[in-house]
Design an enzyme around this catalytic site. Structure first.
Site, short mmCIF file in Angstrom:
data_model
loop_
_atom_site.label_atom_id
_atom_site.label_comp_id
_atom_site.label_asym_id
_atom_site.label_seq_id
_atom_site.Cartn_x
_atom_site.Cartn_y
_atom_site.Cartn_z
N LYS A 89 -15.41 1.43 -15.81
CA LYS A 89 -14.80 0.70 -14.70
C LYS A 89 -13.49 1.37 -14.36
CE LYS A 89 -14.62 -2.98 -12.05
NZ LYS A 89 -14.59 -2.00 -10.94
N LYS A 124 -7.50 -0.74 -21.62
CA LYS A 124 -7.21 -2.00 -20.92
C LYS A 124 -8.40 -2.96 -20.99
CE LYS A 124 -4.77 -1.77 -17.03
NZ LYS A 124 -4.18 -1.92 -15.68
N LYS A 167 -12.24 6.62 -13.98
CA LYS A 167 -11.30 6.76 -12.86
C LYS A 167 -11.80 7.89 -11.98
CE LYS A 167 -7.38 4.67 -11.86
NZ LYS A 167 -7.13 3.26 -12.15
N THR A 195 -3.93 -10.38 -10.75
CA THR A 195 -3.01 -9.58 -11.58
C THR A 195 -1.70 -10.33 -11.80
OG1 THR A 195 -4.05 -7.62 -10.65
CG2 THR A 195 -2.03 -7.28 -11.89
N ASN A 234 1.79 -7.20 -4.16
CA ASN A 234 0.71 -8.07 -4.64
C ASN A 234 0.99 -8.67 -6.01
OD1 ASN A 234 -2.07 -7.89 -6.42
ND2 ASN A 234 -2.28 -9.01 -4.53
N SER A 263 -12.01 -8.15 -11.54
CA SER A 263 -12.99 -7.19 -11.01
C SER A 263 -14.29 -7.29 -11.80
CB SER A 263 -12.47 -5.77 -11.10
OG SER A 263 -11.34 -5.63 -10.30
P1 NAD Z 1 2.19 -3.16 -3.81
O1 NAD Z 1 2.12 -1.89 -3.07
O2 NAD Z 1 1.51 -4.38 -3.28
O3 NAD Z 1 3.74 -3.57 -4.03
C1 NAD Z 1 4.68 -2.69 -4.56
C2 NAD Z 1 6.07 -3.32 -4.40
O4 NAD Z 1 7.02 -2.47 -5.03
C3 NAD Z 1 6.52 -3.49 -2.96
O5 NAD Z 1 7.25 -4.67 -2.81
C4 NAD Z 1 7.42 -2.27 -2.74
O6 NAD Z 1 8.40 -2.51 -1.74
C5 NAD Z 1 8.06 -2.17 -4.11
N1 NAD Z 1 8.59 -0.84 -4.39
C6 NAD Z 1 8.05 0.36 -4.12
N2 NAD Z 1 8.86 1.35 -4.51
C7 NAD Z 1 9.94 0.76 -5.06
C8 NAD Z 1 11.14 1.24 -5.65
N3 NAD Z 1 11.39 2.55 -5.77
N4 NAD Z 1 12.03 0.33 -6.11
C9 NAD Z 1 11.80 -0.99 -6.01
N5 NAD Z 1 10.69 -1.51 -5.46
C10 NAD Z 1 9.78 -0.64 -4.99
O7 NAD Z 1 1.69 -2.81 -5.29
P2 NAD Z 1 1.07 -3.81 -6.36
O8 NAD Z 1 -0.40 -3.88 -6.15
O9 NAD Z 1 1.87 -5.05 -6.42
O10 NAD Z 1 1.24 -2.93 -7.70
C11 NAD Z 1 2.50 -2.89 -8.36
C12 NAD Z 1 2.29 -2.20 -9.71
O11 NAD Z 1 1.33 -2.93 -10.47
C13 NAD Z 1 1.77 -0.76 -9.69
O12 NAD Z 1 2.30 -0.08 -10.81
C14 NAD Z 1 0.27 -0.93 -9.87
O13 NAD Z 1 -0.33 0.23 -10.41
C15 NAD Z 1 0.26 -2.06 -10.88
N6 NAD Z 1 -1.00 -2.80 -10.94
C16 NAD Z 1 -1.48 -3.45 -9.84
C17 NAD Z 1 -2.67 -4.16 -9.94
C18 NAD Z 1 -3.21 -4.93 -8.76
O14 NAD Z 1 -4.25 -5.59 -8.94
N7 NAD Z 1 -2.57 -4.92 -7.60
C19 NAD Z 1 -3.37 -4.21 -11.15
C20 NAD Z 1 -2.85 -3.55 -12.27
C21 NAD Z 1 -1.66 -2.85 -12.15
#
Ligand code: NAD
Length: 428
Positions: free
Chosen positions: A71, A95, A107, A191, A222, A362
């Site tokens: 996955k 994970k 991946k 998440t 998110n 998922s």
């Molecule tokens: P997203 O794109 O929805 O949100 C990212 C947020 O971070 C935004 O508010 C953006 O403005 C902010 N941001 C970006 N660059 C920045 C910086 N330099 N300083 C401060 N803030 C900053 O992303 P997401 O889906 O919320 O994912 C966030 C993290 O969580 C990532 O590392 C992602 O890999 C991880 N993650 C996400 C999920 C998921 O289901 N969405 C699952 C596992 C891990």
């Protein structure tokens, strides 16, 4: 994406070697788990809108499938490298194993920049990727998902191509589909809520009531948004969030000591998680620099934006009051900073445990799609809470009983599970 001095796969292998040593794994198991089982490299020719033909480079890595079908997401990025994809596939294995879902790690990626591609060109890349991989992916062996710069639309194109090739309907081939077209209710929240389910358990263990705590969060996308929603529901108070400002090309923090309000902020946030500074000021928020989130006098820090954010150069700014760091983002803490956090006795909920709610949901999507029967949101979130709580308990019990760091305990549990599955199958 790999940079000159940083190789993610090297880092993933180093982490694995350390835990292999703790577990005294035999040489064959080490050799098997420190490399992917399978690695596909292929070319995707695409007829571009201007009439030319461009050939894109695609990858899929299946790190390990001893516990179940692989996955993992498919990333579109101009700087994608096979080493990053290999590292991410290995991390997916750990994970899935740490939360005990019956899946392995995979991946994929394509070297391309969606900013410079029309939707038609992106559709052809998606369909081309599936044409190359259709023999080796599918609901029973490898299930892709969205990742960096790929969305529900990309997943639907891929699903459609797969079903055309196979001549049947296989909604369980891919996840991240829209609700109503094979997606799962609760995936958007999963998440962020999952981060808080593990945080709630950590607070219980430390005998702290959520309503007596405050938190500061990096990010307002998110993960952060739904983490804030659930944490506030438990009675906690978030006083600071940080996001990226696209116009100024820098990050800003938004602080309200009386507590930020999710509903109020969401109304002034764009779809990339960027908060409007002027409007926030009008609502009584202080606008501070991008690093301010880490230096707040709070009980809990939640990095939920991107990797490499808690480093030796800024760790000194963390207040003595901070008791817990819940890693919502992937890889927010550098290994050097991690050592200091460990010495300072801050309780860490490591990324691949804290943010595993996404892959868990998922997995639920995959199960529902394979049955072609979809659950109510409450059922999805109830099951998510159960899995996240059980996973947290297993890791924290081991950490307590063996007097080891939470991150090491999480690795020990997942690597032990995968190694055991390989042994039980007679592979090693
Ligand atoms: P997203 O794109 O929805 O949100 C990212 C947020 O971070 C935004 O508010 C953006 O403005 C902010 N941001 C970006 N660059 C920045 C910086 N330099 N300083 C401060 N803030 C900053 O992303 P997401 O889906 O919320 O994912 C966030 C993290 O969580 C990532 O590392 C992602 O890999 C991880 N993650 C996400 C999920 C998921 O289901 N969405 C699952 C596992 C891990």
């Amino acid at each position: 994406m790999a940079t000159k001095n940083f190789n993610a796969f090297q880092m993933a292998q180093d982490q694995f070697d350390k835990v292999a040593e703790i577990l005294s794994l035999d040489e064959a198991t080490r050799q098997l788990l420190r490399e992917p089982l399978r690695e596909y490299h292929f070319s995707i020719p695409v007829k571009m809108d201007d009439g030319s033909t461009k050939v894109f480079k695609g990858f899929r890595v299946q790190h390990n499938d001893a516990l179940g079908p692989c996955k993992g997401g498919i990333r579109f990025h101009p700087l994608e490298t096979i080493d990053t994809v290999k590292a991410l596939s290995m991390w997916m294995t750990w994970k899935c194993a740490v939360v005990g879902i019956p899946l392995g790690g995979g991946k994929g990626g394509v070297i391309c920049d969606p900013h410079n591609l029309s939707m038609r060109e992106q559709e052809l890349i998606c369909r081309g990727w599936v044409r190359q991989m259709a023999k080796d992916v599918g609901p029973l062996n490898d299930v892709p998902a969205p990742d960096v710069m790929t969305s529900a639309q990309h997943m639907l194109w891929m699903l459609d191509e797969f079903e055309v090739i196979k001549g049947s309907k296989y909604p369980g081939f891919i996840t991240g589909k829209p609700v109503g077209l094979g997606g799962s209710l609760g995936r958007t929240e999963a998440t962020g809520y999952g981060v808080i389910f593990t945080l709630r358990e950590a607070l219980k263990q430390l005998n702290i009531r959520p309503e007596d705590t405050t938190a500061s969060i990096q990010g307002f996308g998110n993960v952060a948004q739904f983490a804030i929603q659930m944490y506030t529901r438990l009675g906690g108070k978030v006083i600071c969030v940080t996001c990226w400002d696209q116009t100024e090309q820098k990050a800003f923090s938004f602080r309200k000591k009386s507590g930020i309000t999710y509903e109020e902020l969401i109304g002034i946030t764009d779809r990339f998680g960027g908060i409007n500074k002027e409007k926030a000021k009008g609502l009584g928020y202080e606008i501070l620099d991008g690093e301010a989130w880490i230096e707040q006098d709070v009980d809990i820090l939640i990095p939920a934006a991107l990797e490499n954010q808690v480093r030796v150069d800024n760790i000194i700014k963390i207040s003595d009051k901070v008791k817990i760091i819940a890693e919502g983002a992937n890889g927010p803490t550098t290994p050097e900073a991690d050592k200091i956090i460990k010495e300072n006795n801050i309780f860490v909920i490591p990324d691949f445990l804290a943010n595993a709610g996404g892959v868990t949901c998922s997995y639920f999507e995959q199960v529902q799609s394979n049955m072609n029967y979809y659950w109510e949101k409450d059922e999805v979130l109830g099951k998510l809470d159960y899995i996240m709580t059980a996973a947290f308990s297993a890791v924290s019990e081991l950490a307590k009983n063996s007097n080891i760091y939470m991150r090491d305990a999480a690795y020990v549990i997942s690597i032990r599970r995968v190694a055991q599955a390989c042994k039980d199958r007679g592979w090693v």
